[in-house]
Write a protein that holds these residues in place. Sequence first.
Motif, short mmCIF file in Angstrom:
data_model
loop_
_atom_site.label_atom_id
_atom_site.label_comp_id
_atom_site.label_asym_id
_atom_site.label_seq_id
_atom_site.Cartn_x
_atom_site.Cartn_y
_atom_site.Cartn_z
N GLU A 1 0.84 -1.21 0.00
CA GLU A 1 0.00 0.00 0.00
C GLU A 1 0.87 1.26 0.00
N ARG B 1 1.03 4.20 -2.94
CA ARG B 1 0.73 5.59 -2.60
C ARG B 1 1.91 6.51 -2.85
N PRO C 1 -6.60 7.16 -4.42
CA PRO C 1 -7.07 6.41 -3.24
C PRO C 1 -8.03 5.29 -3.61
N HIS C 2 -8.87 5.50 -4.60
CA HIS C 2 -9.82 4.46 -5.03
C HIS C 2 -9.07 3.24 -5.58
N ILE D 1 -5.95 2.40 -4.97
CA ILE D 1 -5.18 1.79 -3.88
C ILE D 1 -6.07 0.88 -3.05
N ARG D 2 -7.26 1.34 -2.72
CA ARG D 2 -8.19 0.50 -1.94
C ARG D 2 -8.52 -0.79 -2.69
N ALA D 3 -8.75 -0.66 -4.00
CA ALA D 3 -9.09 -1.84 -4.80
C ALA D 3 -7.92 -2.82 -4.85
N VAL E 1 -5.39 -3.13 -2.73
CA VAL E 1 -5.14 -3.74 -1.41
C VAL E 1 -6.14 -4.86 -1.16
N SER E 2 -7.39 -4.65 -1.54
CA SER E 2 -8.39 -5.71 -1.39
C SER E 2 -8.04 -6.92 -2.26
#
Length: 309
Positions: free
Chosen positions: A21, A25, A32-33, A35-37, A39-40
Amino acid sequence: MPTGAPSQPDDEAAEIITAFERHLRLERDLSPHTIRAYVSDVTSLLHHLRDQGTGETWLTGLDIATLRHWLAAQHAGGLSRATLARRTACARTFTAFCHRQGRIPTDPGLLLGSAKAPRTLPAVLDQPQAQAALTPTEDTTPKALRDQAILELLYATGIRVSELCSLDVGDMDRTRHVIRVVGKGRKERTVPFGLPALRAVDLWCVNARPLWSTPKSADALFLGTRGGRIDPGTVRRIVHTRLRQVEGAPDLSPHGLRHSAATHLLEGGADLRSVQELLGHSSLNTTQIYTHVSIDRLRAAYRQAHPRA
């Protein structure tokens, strides 16, 4: 354990995910969107590795066969082609990261084919629908003035919702009718806008923004009702609410206004390169989808109107 719903990772997996992550970044500068995807997706991949019993550590057995097995499980779970394409891209990014850090001896992602997301034509407003959506109401409350300014600026410039939310008051040059936009990858561009957008934003800034402004507002151009910088979710609700009032209009997101603006520019004679610059696309191929939208609309009009279509 279902691949799409991984449990809480243990300490080793959590350390890998945190490092990845941070890489996304700070080094990749992804949104951010995204990165969240990612990481999931990586959390799902790591749990798939552990479930396969590939070894005592999380990354043991991270090879091309395991990657393909993970993606096949995703496909069997009914995920869309677009999601599978993103997860393939994430897997390639993750294995390259792990290899550079010395966590795995080779990079199996190099052998992973690139899944292609389907290029579907976006839904757009026609020009009368856009005109109806942007017709000001008689409401002069701060919320109504803000919403009108947001709608006008989104359509006038074709900027992304994240770009609109990050605008500061000083980013607007009222004399030259341009705004300074910071887009994906922190790339800065200058985008023009017209008189209707200027008038709407001025009404908001002069008559309404001061009523909502608080110390936490800082220089944000658009504010929420509590004085903070407006968030994308609020902008989406504004767009959906207004379009529900337009007869026959598709239910679009703010990105749909972006699609509509690009399509109408090309229909009005703008060249593809100019539209690419305005939208902030890194590749002309991305912009070319709007030519297909215009051609499809032309074909539909031809079939409807021509006696020998």
